[in-house]
Design an enzyme around this catalytic site. Structure first.
Site, PDB file in Angstrom:
ATOM      1  N   THR A  53       0.802  -1.026  -0.099  1.00 17.42           N
ATOM      2  CA  THR A  53       0.428  -0.202   0.196  1.00 17.42           C
ATOM      3  C   THR A  53       1.024   1.374   0.036  1.00 17.42           C
ATOM      4  OG1 THR A  53      -1.653  -1.329   0.889  1.00 17.42           O
ATOM      5  CG2 THR A  53      -1.957   1.156   1.010  1.00 17.42           C
ATOM      6  N   TYR A 142       6.314 -11.863   4.447  1.00 23.13           N
ATOM      7  CA  TYR A 142       5.309 -10.986   4.051  1.00 23.13           C
ATOM      8  C   TYR A 142       5.149 -11.773   2.702  1.00 23.13           C
ATOM      9  CZ  TYR A 142       2.504  -7.172   1.385  1.00 23.13           C
ATOM     10  OH  TYR A 142       1.420  -6.573   1.310  1.00 23.13           O
ATOM     11  N   LYS A 171       2.664 -12.051   7.711  1.00 17.36           N
ATOM     12  CA  LYS A 171       1.060 -11.099   7.665  1.00 17.36           C
ATOM     13  C   LYS A 171       1.417 -12.179   6.352  1.00 17.36           C
ATOM     14  CE  LYS A 171      -0.082  -7.045   4.525  1.00 17.36           C
ATOM     15  NZ  LYS A 171       0.472  -6.280   3.896  1.00 17.36           N
TER      16      LYS A 171
END
Length: 309
Positions: A53, A142, A171
């Site tokens: 993001t 991640y 994540k």
């Protein structure tokens, strides 16, 4: 680095904040400070910067490090700071991770290297190299195969978790919910697992997840934080309220992905006056007119969860 010694305390809604740019395309540190301040005031449980993001692949290592410094100063150890430090290049990953450690980050979020499509053994060696380089820094794997074209297998996560004390979590940004379950089954509840898929954030909690790193918290941070808190309260009434919030967030979740994240979120934040510009760096573009029509429609549906400026 208040939480570095106890990574198990890094729980709840860890917001993956956007990286604001000026109209000319430079990193807007003033807007970034304002966003971090607003997130803290809204009750977010932690801050991340430099994940997908945050448009990390469109920034230089120096820009990413400078943005981390700004965020660190504003957070001032009030909540955990978990910046994204990974890249498709190992030397750059080590450089940014070293800076995060020096700046006092509580943990580093390290993305699977994108484009090259490494094997599982190659992924193991990649993370092993990072873990050995920073033995005192908690690391979070991640996994975001839609962005990287590689999916780190549960067995590989389990192997890393067993071999390195500083690899503390993952994540998971995959819509394969079975993947979440297999990771937790292999590693047990000691592994911290966060969801990066908005509509799997609450379901993950039922499996023992540590929380979520949800882009929708850029728009409705208080609601996302409250959803976590209600679930953790544990009583049937609170958990029913958490489920209600989950469904009420649907329009804002759909808004995020009308066009490529974070362009829609940045447009909304700019309209609200929270950032000075909606600029996204190439190859992304600001939302098109057809996209804006859909964004406005979703915004009208989810407006009750937005906070006044």
């Amino acid at each position: 680095m208040k939480f570095r010694s106890d990574p198990a305390a890094i729980r709840g809604s860890i917001v993956p904040v956007v990286t604001p740019f000026t109209d000319a395309g430079a990193v807007d540190h003033d807007s970034l400070r304002g966003l971090v301040r607003w997130q803290l005031e809204s009750g977010s449980h932690g801050i991340s910067l430099g994940g997908s993001t945050g448009e990390p692949s469109a920034q230089s290592a120096a820009e990413r490090i400078a943005a981390m410094r700004t965020a660190t100063e504003e957070i001032a150890d009030r909540v955990p700071f978990v910046p994204g430090t990974g890249s498709h290049k190992l030397d750059e990953t080590l450089e940014i991770t070293a800076a995060a450690q020096e700046l006092g980050a509580d943990a580093a979020l390290v993305i699977t290297p994108y484009y090259a499509r490494p094997t599982q053994e190659a992924l193991y060696r990649w993370y092993a190299t990072v873990a050995r380089e920073f033995p005192d820094l908690p690391l979070v794997v991640y996994n975001v195969p839609s962005r990287t074209a590689v999916d780190i297998a549960p067995d590989t996560v389990g192997r890393l978790f067993a071999d390195f004390d500083n690899i503390v979590g993952v994540k998971e940004t995959t819509k394969d919910f079975e993947h979440f379950s297999r990771v937790l089954h292999l590693c047990g509840p000691e592994l911290l697992v966060w969801s990066g898929i908005e509509l799997l954030c609450l379901p993950l909690m039922a499996l023992g997840g540590a929380g979520f790193v949800s882009a929708v918290a850029n728009l409705a941070p208080a609601a996302v934080a409250r959803m976590y808190e209600l679930w953790e309260a544990g009583d049937p009434e609170s958990q029913a309220a958490a489920r209600e919030l989950h469904f009420r967030l649907h329009p804002l979740v759909d808004l995020l992905f009308v066009e490529t994240n974070p362009a829609p979120a940045k447009w909304v934040l700019h309209q609200q006056g929270r950032i000075a510009s909606a600029h996204v760096r190439p190859p992304l573009i600001t939302p098109t007119e057809p996209g804006l029509a859909r964004i406005r429609a979703y915004l009208a549906e989810g407006t009750d969860l937005l906070q006044p400026v």
